[in-house]
Design an enzyme around this catalytic site. Structure first.
Site, short mmCIF file in Angstrom:
data_model
loop_
_atom_site.label_atom_id
_atom_site.label_comp_id
_atom_site.label_asym_id
_atom_site.label_seq_id
_atom_site.Cartn_x
_atom_site.Cartn_y
_atom_site.Cartn_z
N LYS A 203 0.84 -1.20 0.00
CA LYS A 203 0.00 0.00 0.00
C LYS A 203 0.88 1.26 0.00
CE LYS A 203 -1.42 1.70 4.12
NZ LYS A 203 -1.17 3.11 4.34
N ASN A 204 1.90 1.27 0.85
CA ASN A 204 2.70 2.49 0.97
C ASN A 204 3.59 2.72 -0.24
OD1 ASN A 204 1.54 3.07 3.37
ND2 ASN A 204 3.34 2.70 4.65
N CYS B 256 -3.56 13.61 13.08
CA CYS B 256 -4.16 12.29 12.96
C CYS B 256 -3.89 11.58 14.27
CB CYS B 256 -3.61 11.51 11.77
SG CYS B 256 -2.05 10.75 12.05
N ARG C 204 1.91 15.27 12.85
CA ARG C 204 2.34 15.00 11.48
C ARG C 204 2.30 16.23 10.56
NH1 ARG C 204 0.18 9.05 9.92
NH2 ARG C 204 2.01 9.05 8.58
N ASP D 95 5.96 1.30 11.79
CA ASP D 95 4.74 0.60 11.40
C ASP D 95 4.69 -0.85 11.89
OD1 ASP D 95 3.85 2.86 10.21
OD2 ASP D 95 4.09 2.20 8.15
N ARG E 98 -8.01 -0.29 5.77
CA ARG E 98 -7.19 0.70 5.06
C ARG E 98 -5.91 0.05 4.52
NH1 ARG E 98 -5.26 5.32 8.37
NH2 ARG E 98 -4.17 5.52 6.40
C1 UD1 Z 1 5.10 7.19 5.84
C2 UD1 Z 1 4.20 5.98 5.82
C3 UD1 Z 1 3.77 5.61 7.22
C4 UD1 Z 1 4.99 5.44 8.13
C5 UD1 Z 1 5.89 6.67 8.05
C6 UD1 Z 1 7.20 6.51 8.81
C7 UD1 Z 1 3.11 6.12 3.67
C8 UD1 Z 1 1.85 6.34 2.93
N1 UD1 Z 1 3.05 6.26 5.00
O1 UD1 Z 1 4.32 8.27 6.36
O2 UD1 Z 1 3.04 4.39 7.17
O3 UD1 Z 1 4.56 5.29 9.48
O4 UD1 Z 1 6.22 6.92 6.66
O5 UD1 Z 1 7.90 5.41 8.34
O6 UD1 Z 1 4.11 5.76 3.10
N2 UD1 Z 1 7.54 15.16 9.58
C9 UD1 Z 1 7.69 16.51 9.80
N3 UD1 Z 1 7.49 17.37 8.76
C10 UD1 Z 1 7.15 16.94 7.51
C11 UD1 Z 1 7.00 15.55 7.29
C12 UD1 Z 1 7.21 14.68 8.34
O7 UD1 Z 1 7.99 16.94 10.92
O8 UD1 Z 1 7.00 17.78 6.61
C13 UD1 Z 1 7.72 14.21 10.70
C14 UD1 Z 1 6.42 13.48 11.04
O9 UD1 Z 1 5.62 14.24 11.89
C15 UD1 Z 1 6.92 12.22 11.68
C16 UD1 Z 1 8.21 11.94 10.92
O10 UD1 Z 1 8.58 13.17 10.30
O11 UD1 Z 1 7.23 12.43 13.03
C17 UD1 Z 1 8.08 10.85 9.86
O12 UD1 Z 1 7.12 11.22 8.92
P1 UD1 Z 1 7.20 10.78 7.39
O13 UD1 Z 1 8.46 9.99 7.16
O14 UD1 Z 1 6.95 11.97 6.55
O15 UD1 Z 1 5.97 9.81 7.30
P2 UD1 Z 1 4.82 9.77 6.21
O16 UD1 Z 1 5.40 9.96 4.86
O17 UD1 Z 1 3.71 10.63 6.64
#
Ligand code: UD1
Length: 416
Positions: A22-23, A116, A121, A303, A395
């Site tokens: 999915k991811n 969320c 996030r 995850d 999901r």
């Molecule tokens: C993706 C995965 C999710 C997984 C996560 C971490 C998908 C669809 N989802 O989520 O299942 O749990 O990676 O492996 O692939 N952050 C910031 N600023 C930003 C972006 C992120 O501070 O602009 C922080 C987030 O709050 C979090 C951390 O970085 O604490 C990791 O987030 P990120 O790697 O971006 O996760 P996702 O891409 O949302």
């Protein structure tokens, strides 16, 4: 709303095939925005999040049609540049459309994903770096309004290796003018999968599987046929299910190399895991406690944290599981406690005393992976566990009851 009824304790037996990730598919689907030609994906898992992304793409004007084991996508003419709140709020990964929209159409209006259940996030890393590439971004009325005269290559350094930001920037950069360097890029296998897909469309990308990804912008991207990698998180969930129920299982259809950190930890607990070319074989044995900290790839995936806590309830001794990625990702703990688990939260760590007897109870899903942990714990609980709010599971776990039922689990969906 349906519930899942599990009657434990139980053992599993046989072989299960993992679905495609999915991811990986969510950013791949968003990347179809980058081309006006037809793109076909195979073996797309039937999941609620995939349905949401399909709806969002259709809303933008993309023709989405079932084709073979997956779907075809073609976005010839943009219907609207708006990714509305109703769709984005149900799935944070919708933010993935921002980069490709800016790259191809030079404009986008995407609802802020908001908080969320597992934490705040933010998307600051996405926005700040798109600005560095020449986007003008205004946040107003709960929406990100982004526009550009044309994105330009830039040297970007991520403060944190965010998966979503790396994906958004790679997609935006593939149609930008000149070269973009993304330093401190995320290393997750899904990033490499997206890179390989973009390359199949004609993008010029180097440095995949490294912390520095280089993207040379091209004028146009073409159509493609592609199938994503197997779902390493789903695989980890079934592996942990085998270990918790002390069942010999073969888990096939994924690259065990994508789960090195998880497999190493499991082996250090005493697990008997044989790596195969396209999966693993899990043997039966007693488990000892372990300490784990989640980290960006190649570290231990956040995850898999919830499922790991469930596993530690079945291991001898005291385990300490520390969550380093999301600030509020222990909602499964009170639910596991309802089943009798001995877990204490200390800051961002869960201290799990293993081998407390579990007993069936009504429990509630709070997020996707938390739900998986509850299903696994129910397998080890004496009597009936009724799991509510299973839409979280839908999901991200394709046919979970069917797959577990085929392995011999007493699991069934019951209507309210
Ligand atoms: C993706 C995965 C999710 C997984 C996560 C971490 C998908 C669809 N989802 O989520 O299942 O749990 O990676 O492996 O692939 N952050 C910031 N600023 C930003 C972006 C992120 O501070 O602009 C922080 C987030 O709050 C979090 C951390 O970085 O604490 C990791 O987030 P990120 O790697 O971006 O996760 P996702 O891409 O949302």
């Amino acid at each position: 709303m349906d519930k899942l009824k599990v009657v434990g304790p139980l053992n599993l037996k046989g072989s299960v095939t993992i679905s495609k990730a999915k991811n990986a598919y969510l950013p791949l689907l968003a990347a179809t925005i980058l081309s006006d030609e037809k793109i076909v994906f195979g073996e797309v898992p039937k999941l609620r999040d995939i349905g949401t992304m399909n709806k969002l793409l259709e809303h933008l004007g993309c023709k989405v049609n079932p084709e073979g084991s997956g779907f075809s996508y073609q976005l010839s003419e943009l219907a609207t540049d708006e990714a509305p709140y109703e769709l984005v709020k149900t799935m944070r990964a919708s933010i993935c459309v921002l980069g490709p929209m800016l790259g191809r159409f030079k404009k986008a209006k995407v609802s802020l994903p908001g908080g969320c259940a597992i934490g705040t996030r933010p998307i600051d890393l996405h926005l700040k770096n798109l600005e560095k590439m020449g986007a003008t971004i205004v946040i107003e009325g709960g929406y990100v309004h982004a526009s550009t005269d044309g994105l330009k290559g830039a040297h970007l350094v991520l403060d944190f290796p965010s998966v979503g930001a790396t994906e958004n920037l790679m997609m935006a950069a593939s149609l930008a003018e000149g070269e973009t360097i993304i330093d401190n890029a995320a290393l997750e296998p899904e990033i490499t999968d997206l890179g390989n897909f973009l390359i199949s469309m004609g993008a010029e990308i180097s440095g995949l599987d490294s912390k520095t990804i280089k993207v040379k912008g091209v004028k146009k991207l073409s159509g493609s046929h592609y199938t994503a990698i197997g779902d390493r998180i789903e695989a980890a969930t079934y592996i942990i299910g085998a270990l918790m129920t002390k069942s010999p299982l073969s888990i096939m259809g994924f690259d065990p190399g994508h789960l090195d950190s998880v497999l190493e930890k499991l082996v250090s607990m005493g697990a008997n895991i044989e790596r195969l070319e396209n999966g693993v074989r899990v043997g039966v044995g007693e488990l000892k406690a372990v300490d784990i900290e989640t980290a960006p790839y190649p570290g231990f995936p956040t995850d898999v944290q919830a499922q790991m806590i469930a596993l530690c309830t079945q291991a001898e001794g005291t385990s300490i599981i520390t969550e380093q990625i999301f600030e509020n990702r222990f909602m499964h703990v009170p639910e596991l406690q309802r089943l009798g688990a001995d877990i204490t939260i200390k800051g961002n760590s869960a201290v799990v005393k293993g081998l407390a007897p579990l007993k069936g109870a009504p429990v509630m899903c709070t997020d996707l992976r938390a739900s998986a942990a509850l299903v696994l714990a129910a397998f080890c609980s004496e009597g009936e566990t009724l799991i509510q709010r299973i839409y979280h599971l839908e999901r991200g776990y394709e046919k979970i009851e069917e797959k577990f039922k085929n392995l011999g689990a007493r699991i069934e969906r019951v209507a309210e």
